[in-house]
Design a protein around this motif. Sequence first.
Motif, mmCIF file in Angstrom:
data_model
loop_
_atom_site.group_PDB
_atom_site.id
_atom_site.type_symbol
_atom_site.label_atom_id
_atom_site.label_comp_id
_atom_site.label_asym_id
_atom_site.label_seq_id
_atom_site.Cartn_x
_atom_site.Cartn_y
_atom_site.Cartn_z
ATOM 1 N N HIS A 106 71.687 -64.329 70.260
ATOM 2 C CA HIS A 106 70.953 -63.356 71.079
ATOM 3 C C HIS A 106 69.867 -64.065 71.891
ATOM 4 O O HIS A 106 69.603 -65.243 71.676
ATOM 5 N N HIS A 143 66.512 -63.777 72.352
ATOM 6 C CA HIS A 143 65.109 -64.042 72.057
ATOM 7 C C HIS A 143 64.863 -65.546 72.151
ATOM 8 O O HIS A 143 65.769 -66.349 71.883
ATOM 9 N N ASP A 191 63.528 -67.716 70.357
ATOM 10 C CA ASP A 191 63.786 -68.565 69.192
ATOM 11 C C ASP A 191 65.279 -68.711 68.901
ATOM 12 O O ASP A 191 65.672 -69.125 67.803
ATOM 13 N N HIS A 192 66.101 -68.371 69.888
ATOM 14 C CA HIS A 192 67.546 -68.568 69.775
ATOM 15 C C HIS A 192 68.138 -69.212 71.025
ATOM 16 O O HIS A 192 69.184 -69.826 70.963
ATOM 17 N N HIS A 196 70.639 -56.564 65.917
ATOM 18 C CA HIS A 196 69.476 -57.369 65.576
ATOM 19 C C HIS A 196 68.792 -56.826 64.326
ATOM 20 O O HIS A 196 68.866 -55.635 64.032
HETATM 21 ZN ZN LIG Z 1 65.490 -62.081 67.584
#
Ligand SMILES: [Zn+2]
Length: 356
Positions: free
Chosen positions: A122, A124, A126-127, A187
Amino acid sequence: MRAKALVVASIAITALVIQHAKARPFEDPRADRIAAIDADTAFQAEPRDPACHAPVLASTGGAMPKNARTLAVRWTGYANFELVHNGQIVLLDAYFDRGSLYPSLGFKAADVKKADAILIGHGHHDHMSDAASVGARTGATVVGAAVTTEKLATQAIDQKQVRTVTGRGGEVLQLGAFKVEPILGQHGDPPAQLVDAFGAALKATTPAPTPEQLAEQATIRQRGTQDRRVRSEGTIAYLITLDSGFRIMYRDSGGRITDFEKAAMERAGRVDLGLIAVSAAYLNSATVAQALEHVRTYKPDVYMPAHHDAPFNNLWRSTEPLFQAVKDENPRIVTVSKGYREPTCFNTEHNISRTR
Ligand SMILES: [Zn+2]
C-alpha cells in the motif's frame, strides 16, 4: 579402554553431523519436519551457498542462490522483503531510508542496484517511500493499487514501468518465474483509544525527536500518500506462485481478511510461506486475534511476521505471543523471524501443491 572408544565414537559422530550440516547449502526451516528435504542429495552435494548465509541482499550486490530451485527470503524492516529465486529479484515494499529515528537496515536505498519487480502492498510512506528511486535505478516493474501508482505518477520514475492493479480478481502478472496475483486486502485499523494511550505513554517516557529529525521524517513522509482510499481500496495482498508451485502470501498491513482474500484462498487452499504484517494494535490480545485470522485463512506452512520493528523511541510489536498462539492452534506451523538481511532459504521443489 571403553571410555576411549566412546570418545572416538562421539568424535566420529560429531564430524559426521558437522559434515552433513555443511553439506546442505541452506537451512530450510522445514527440514526437521519434512524428511525429503534432508534426503535431497542434489542439494546436499553443493557447497554452502553464500546466498543462504550472508547478510547481504542480492539487490545490493550479494550472491544469487546457486540452485535455481532455491528461494532466498530476507526481511529488511517493516514489511520489506527481498525474494530471490531462479536468477530474479522481487522486492516486497520499498521503505529503506527511514531516517535517524530508526535502527539502520545496514544498507541504503541507493545501494539497491538490481531488482526485477517491486510489489507495493500500500501507498503509505512506510511502504513505498523508496519505490520510485529504486524502480528508476533498477528498471524494475513497480506494481500497486491506483492510489499508490497515482503517487508514483508524481515521482521520478518512467510510467511505462508502473502497473496498476485493483486486486478484485482476474489479474495475473507473470514476472519471470514469479506468477503474481494481486488480491484486495484491507489496511489495519487499530482502535484509536489504544493508539492514543500508547502514543501518550511513549511521548511521556522517551526523548522527543529533534527539529532536524522531525524535518527528516516530514521529507520521507512526502514520498508516500495519505489518501483515505489506501485503507479500503489501496491495500493489496499478493499471492505469489513460483514455477515449481511453491506459494507465498504477502500482506503488508495487519488488517481484517476481506472476501477477496477468502475467495482466493478457497481456490489456492494453502500457501507454503506467509509473509504477514503484525497488527498495530499493541495489545497481544488484539494482535494475536488478528494473526490467527490471517493464519486460518492463508494456512501457511511457514509463518514469517512483518511490520514488527519500530523507531528507537517506540515499541516493537511482539512476535512471540503470536508464534505461541499459532502453534497452540497448529503445532505443525513453522515460525521464523530473523534480523535485518539474514536469509532464510527454501527448497521450492518441496511445496504443498506438488509434493504433499
Ligand atoms: Zn499503512
